[in-house]
Design a protein around this motif. Structure first.
Motif: not given
Length: 193
Positions: A149-157, A159-169, A183-189
């Motif tokens: 879901p974070y990926f799809m949101r960031a792919c939207s037209l 999208s801004t840098e704040s749509d980047q995220f950090l995921a840890q698994v 998932v840390d939404a808003g983290s600079a990739a």
């Protein structure tokens, strides 16, 4: 000052290996291009296109090279948009990778592909389009559905840098069971690069 993600802070001496992952999206048709992994790590799963960085190569250069090698598709470097940093750790086991995987996740619009007719199956990947709302999560890495879901949101037209995220698994040794994730939404990739 950047705060070190939990995975890296908890294991400061564990080696880290850098990879790329590219997902091609076609917003006009609401679909995503995935590749069926035919050999190697992740064999039998649907995934994006990517792999290890070569010496002296940037994440973006590696992403473009891997996409071309695995699917035949070429894109300009500036068409690759860094969406996230994905960190993966695997519990010790006979088949478990030792290092933490640091994966730079990129998206690229289908409209940016130089020659759409160049798409081919490689010896490693078989590309196939999937509806963005019906990707085969049951035949993908189990973490994909967590950050999708974070990926799809960031792919939207929009999208801004704040749509980047950090995921840890954190995976179990079986490489199928997710023990812990965040998932840390808003983290600079690019903060960890």
């Amino acid at each position: 000052m950047t705060t070190l993600p939990a995975m890296l802070a908890e294991q400061p001496t564990k080696p880290v290996k850098k990879f790329t992952l590219v997902l091609v999206h076609d917003a006009g048709k609401n679909r995503v291009l995935l590749g069926y992994k035919k050999r190697g790590f992740g064999m039998g799963l649907w995934n994006g296109f990517g792999g290890k960085l070569e010496p002296g190569e940037s994440f973006t250069e590696a992403a473009a090279r891997e996409l071309h090698e695995e699917s035949g598709l070429q894109v300009p470097l500036d068409a690759l948009h860094r969406i996230a940093t994905l960190l993966f750790d695997f519990a010790p086991g006979p088949e478990s990778p030792d290092p933490i995987f640091h994966v730079a996740l990129f998206s690229v619009a289908w409209s940016a592909v130089v020659d759409p007719n160049a798409m081919v199956e490689s010896d490693e990947m078989a590309p196939q389009w999937w509806p963005a709302d019906a990707v085969p999560f049951g035949r993908m890495w189990p973490d994909d559905k967590l950050w999708w879901p974070y990926f799809m949101r960031a792919c939207s037209l929009t999208s801004t840098e704040s749509d980047q995220f950090l995921a840890q698994v954190w995976f179990a040794a079986d490489q199928k069971t997710v023990l812990r994730w965040s998932v840390d939404a808003g983290s600079a990739a690019t903060e960890l690069d």
